[in-house]
Design an enzyme around this catalytic site. Structure first.
Site, PDB file in Angstrom:
ATOM      1  N   HIS A  11      -4.128  -3.094  -0.907  1.00 13.52           N
ATOM      2  CA  HIS A  11      -4.576  -4.427  -1.326  1.00 13.52           C
ATOM      3  C   HIS A  11      -5.539  -4.957  -0.254  1.00 13.52           C
ATOM      4  O   HIS A  11      -5.426  -6.106   0.172  1.00 13.52           O
ATOM      5  CB  HIS A  11      -3.390  -5.368  -1.523  1.00 13.52           C
ATOM      6  CG  HIS A  11      -2.592  -5.115  -2.757  1.00 13.52           C
ATOM      7  ND1 HIS A  11      -2.255  -6.103  -3.646  1.00 13.52           N
ATOM      8  CD2 HIS A  11      -2.084  -3.968  -3.271  1.00 13.52           C
ATOM      9  CE1 HIS A  11      -1.536  -5.586  -4.643  1.00 13.52           C
ATOM     10  NE2 HIS A  11      -1.420  -4.295  -4.428  1.00 13.52           N
ATOM     11  N   GLY A  44       8.595  -0.300  -0.819  1.00 12.43           N
ATOM     12  CA  GLY A  44       8.989  -1.471  -0.028  1.00 12.43           C
ATOM     13  C   GLY A  44       9.575  -1.174   1.341  1.00 12.43           C
ATOM     14  O   GLY A  44      10.198  -2.045   1.944  1.00 12.43           O
ATOM     15  N   ASP A  83     -23.077   7.132   1.209  1.00  6.47           N
ATOM     16  CA  ASP A  83     -22.467   8.258   1.926  1.00  6.47           C
ATOM     17  C   ASP A  83     -21.100   8.634   1.347  1.00  6.47           C
ATOM     18  O   ASP A  83     -20.635   9.756   1.543  1.00  6.47           O
ATOM     19  CB  ASP A  83     -22.271   7.910   3.407  1.00  6.47           C
ATOM     20  CG  ASP A  83     -23.564   8.047   4.215  1.00  6.47           C
ATOM     21  OD1 ASP A  83     -24.462   8.793   3.796  1.00  6.47           O
ATOM     22  OD2 ASP A  83     -23.653   7.407   5.279  1.00  6.47           O
ATOM     23  N   GLY A  98       0.842  -1.190   0.000  1.00  5.58           N
ATOM     24  CA  GLY A  98       0.000   0.000   0.000  1.00  5.58           C
ATOM     25  C   GLY A  98       0.871   1.231   0.000  1.00  5.58           C
ATOM     26  O   GLY A  98       2.040   1.180   0.400  1.00  5.58           O
ATOM     27  N   ASN A  99       0.307   2.330  -0.474  1.00  4.14           N
ATOM     28  CA  ASN A  99       1.055   3.584  -0.489  1.00  4.14           C
ATOM     29  C   ASN A  99       0.089   4.737  -0.648  1.00  4.14           C
ATOM     30  O   ASN A  99      -1.002   4.585  -1.190  1.00  4.14           O
ATOM     31  CB  ASN A  99       2.105   3.576  -1.615  1.00  4.14           C
ATOM     32  CG  ASN A  99       1.530   3.101  -2.934  1.00  4.14           C
ATOM     33  OD1 ASN A  99       0.719   3.793  -3.552  1.00  4.14           O
ATOM     34  ND2 ASN A  99       1.913   1.911  -3.363  1.00  4.14           N
ATOM     35  N   SER A 102       6.726   1.719  -6.371  1.00  4.57           N
ATOM     36  CA  SER A 102       6.709   1.168  -7.722  1.00  4.57           C
ATOM     37  C   SER A 102       5.426   1.549  -8.463  1.00  4.57           C
ATOM     38  O   SER A 102       5.347   1.420  -9.686  1.00  4.57           O
ATOM     39  CB  SER A 102       6.855  -0.357  -7.676  1.00  4.57           C
ATOM     40  OG  SER A 102       5.851  -0.919  -6.862  1.00  4.57           O
ATOM     41  N   TYR A 131     -23.899  17.109   7.123  1.00  3.62           N
ATOM     42  CA  TYR A 131     -23.188  16.153   7.970  1.00  3.62           C
ATOM     43  C   TYR A 131     -21.876  16.790   8.403  1.00  3.62           C
ATOM     44  O   TYR A 131     -21.227  17.463   7.625  1.00  3.62           O
ATOM     45  CB  TYR A 131     -22.906  14.870   7.193  1.00  3.62           C
ATOM     46  CG  TYR A 131     -22.204  13.798   7.996  1.00  3.62           C
ATOM     47  CD1 TYR A 131     -22.940  12.849   8.703  1.00  3.62           C
ATOM     48  CD2 TYR A 131     -20.815  13.753   8.061  1.00  3.62           C
ATOM     49  CE1 TYR A 131     -22.290  11.865   9.444  1.00  3.62           C
ATOM     50  CE2 TYR A 131     -20.162  12.783   8.809  1.00  3.62           C
ATOM     51  CZ  TYR A 131     -20.910  11.836   9.493  1.00  3.62           C
ATOM     52  OH  TYR A 131     -20.268  10.871  10.229  1.00  3.62           O
ATOM     53  N   HIS A 133      -3.440   3.759  -2.297  1.00  2.05           N
ATOM     54  CA  HIS A 133      -3.522   2.450  -2.953  1.00  2.05           C
ATOM     55  C   HIS A 133      -3.332   1.371  -1.882  1.00  2.05           C
ATOM     56  O   HIS A 133      -2.408   1.452  -1.088  1.00  2.05           O
ATOM     57  CB  HIS A 133      -2.432   2.334  -4.010  1.00  2.05           C
ATOM     58  CG  HIS A 133      -2.278   0.967  -4.603  1.00  2.05           C
ATOM     59  ND1 HIS A 133      -3.348   0.238  -5.094  1.00  2.05           N
ATOM     60  CD2 HIS A 133      -1.184   0.180  -4.774  1.00  2.05           C
ATOM     61  CE1 HIS A 133      -2.908  -0.930  -5.554  1.00  2.05           C
ATOM     62  NE2 HIS A 133      -1.601  -0.994  -5.355  1.00  2.05           N
ATOM     63  N   HIS A 158      -6.351  -6.899  -9.690  1.00  2.00           N
ATOM     64  CA  HIS A 158      -5.287  -6.256  -8.950  1.00  2.00           C
ATOM     65  C   HIS A 158      -5.838  -5.753  -7.598  1.00  2.00           C
ATOM     66  O   HIS A 158      -5.948  -6.540  -6.668  1.00  2.00           O
ATOM     67  CB  HIS A 158      -4.677  -5.144  -9.818  1.00  2.00           C
ATOM     68  CG  HIS A 158      -3.516  -4.426  -9.222  1.00  2.00           C
ATOM     69  ND1 HIS A 158      -2.674  -3.628  -9.960  1.00  2.00           N
ATOM     70  CD2 HIS A 158      -3.053  -4.352  -7.954  1.00  2.00           C
ATOM     71  CE1 HIS A 158      -1.737  -3.113  -9.181  1.00  2.00           C
ATOM     72  NE2 HIS A 158      -1.954  -3.543  -7.971  1.00  2.00           N
TER      73      HIS A 158
END
Lengths: 232, 232, 232, 232
Positions: B96, B45, B119, B27-28, B74, B226, B94, B168
């Site tokens: 997973h 990484g 929402d 993730g990033n 990457s 809200y 991003h 992906h």
């Protein structure tokens, strides 16, 4: 004003947060003082970790904010309708907990499949109908309360302290704000148990009535013998 | 250079890590300064617990590293394409995360089955097509961005801040790096709710349009009510 | 009285709580001193975090409280019947852990589908029949014990330290209160594994008998070679 | 003897424990010094929280304990066979993680359905055959190693660092004890993703070969560009 109740409601909101039922800011708890005709509710969209008791908002039974620097929860009008109609309750908790939401989105009540459920909810947890377009366009949150009340015409809110709003999420209530949170925790647990049971045995029937009666009364009846006293 | 943004992006990466959505280093998060034409992104990484703001990498809109001792994520070329095309966004996350990935691997969009979804995401969360062999072999990460843009030709990224890349994982975005992380958290939660709902009711239809509209606008519309202010 | 046992039972109740198997106050652990003809059990409905060893309740084999300021667990009569019939056991743990409950609610035993299961339970974990209306109305908790014993007429409680009560939840036992808790943890883990396996392969058969035998005896047989000594 | 390796293996066992993959004491990690012809492994049945580096056991490639006050893991003979046959590996991790076990119990390989999987495992994760009664009765743990090797006759252990033992659980390996643990974490994550994907789309095909190749080589190929250097 209502310092004790504000602290209770704040603590109940934090307990809800620590229960693991809450994603982001999706959920709120309120508590009422029937003597004062006022209830206290979480402010809208504020992070749980950053709230203090003074951030709680005091609202009267006409829906007017009578104290508080923040805007109250966007669901305040729903809480208000429940407090006006369900006179025996002291607190309300609203969450978007995963499995309760799954049943609500499936437009299915949560069937009573075992004693865990029966210990807290006297029968299947009901689901409301979907709101009409008109009910959504005008006074949406108030109408959310109204469809709950419509569904509870033949249901006693004191033995069924939870409802699923169709395609939305659960509302739970109880003797106090803290008790409402416990019912929200119990609801999510029995929803997951029912979900898993239905995967294993899609045609399983509901718990026999005499077991339901026994378990519910063991905890909540006039001769309750669970816990250290009958009030618990 | 961009110390404030580097700190924000570092904090957003850590918030993502603490959200529970991240396995290992999958993730990033990035954030952009449109004024400077530069964005800041996680190094590739590196363990989340070991990063400091100075480990963040600054990249220009040609994809060149302009500051930073580490190699950037990457997935940098994917972020770059999104920033060039979606001018109204301030950050990208991003992950997973499990249930969003499950829908991506099933090549299915996440249907909008309830108000929790509405929402945050205005309708079903779209899924891209699979990349061709040629698109994979040359400039793979850039082409990942291109298939997102292809899918968003008729979709407004400001009301749909998430996409599933076929086979992906999701990309999410928002006003800021922090907001993108919140959308990644919301996406995984609604993906799990949709998954469970489809187990209970495989043929359930999408949320009626008027409820979708109401919930999305209650939080994001010009008359949003809200939270504590409209900007929230 | 029985200070060491009270501390052990208190610690076992806390270990159960920290295992993540417990929602609210749904669960209890007891331990017995066969020499004294007395067992120690959790008080009813008390929060785990707030208990001390002195809150534990001492009960004799006629079911009378002989020490303790609190009311014992509402499930005490079930524990009592098991202690009277299963003379080789030293402790009992009762939970409402999710996947074990799902099998109990589905009225299905937990099939032995792998070596993880075989390491702890010698074959499928049995499920009782439902109690009759009469059994529920009179001495319900004692009759819960009786249906367990009925189910175990042909089953050795020393090689099968767990049972599912139909539409209710599991009871587990072991050499000690602590060992009973470990079996409760193992039961929930293998229940989840079996649940997931049945989703992937609904018609999968049980583990071949020779593997079951091998794994069970590797840990529990007279020639056990798992752990640092045979008692472990 | 081998103080550095003992510390690494101890840390890897603790990392495995903190990964959340471990129930009770179900799991173990080892690491090898090829130069010394010795490997270091967790002691059998010892609690993770209570171990120190000195509790690790040193074993030679004939399976003899050459240092250590504890009995080695009951799975030592399996580790031994893998180290003898897979000369390029530096560490092995064995768990009973839930979703990997579910596939092993279902006697199904874990199909490669997405890039998360492809980043770590070059294709479907293989499952062994069941051991025969004779293989179980004599040298069971050694034969567990042998059926893995039988399954890997046509599989390269350096691009497929995991296997499912039928009706048992996974073994993973890697460059080091720590790397083996990371692969165990990745395996459970992709097993859960595959499980969920198959619920949503039972007939979904495997990831196209060119995407598998791309993702695996992006991380592990001679031109790898994920992370801060090629060794990572």
């Amino acid at each position: 004003m209502l310092e004790k109740l504000k602290k209770e409601v704040w603590e109940a909101n934090r307990a809800l947060f620590h229960s693991g039922l809450i994603t982001l800011t999706w959920g709120n708890v309120s508590g009422i003082s029937h003597a004062d005709g006022l209830f206290v509710i979480k402010p809208s969209g504020v992070e749980y970790a950053e709230m203090s008791p003074d951030d709680m908002v005091v609202v009267d039974l006409n829906g007017n904010v009578v104290e508080g620097k923040n805007r109250p929860s966007s669901d305040t009008a729903t809480h208000l309708e429940l407090y006006k109609a369900f006179r025996g309750i002291g607190g309300i908790a609203h969450t978007h907990s995963t499995y309760a939401v799954a049943f609500a989105q499936a437009l299915k009540e949560i069937p009573c499949l075992g004693t865990t459920h029966a210990d807290h909810f006297f029968g299947a947890v009901p689901v409301t109908r979907l709101l009409t377009e008109q009910e959504v366009d005008n006074a949406y949150e108030r109408n959310t309360g109204m469809v709950i009340l419509e569904r509870f015409k033949q249901v006693d809110p004191l033995t069924m302290p939870a409802v699923l709003i169709a395609a939305h999420a659960p509302f739970c209530w109880g003797n106090s704000a803290s008790d409402a949170v416990k019912n929200a925790v119990a609801l999510e647990a029995v929803a997951k148990m029912a979900f898993d049971t239905l995967q294993l045995a899609p045609d399983i029937g509901e718990l026999p009535r005499h077991v339901l009666q026994k378990h519910y009364e063991r905890k909540h009846g006039v001769n309750a013998y669970y816990g250290q006293n009958k009030e618990q």
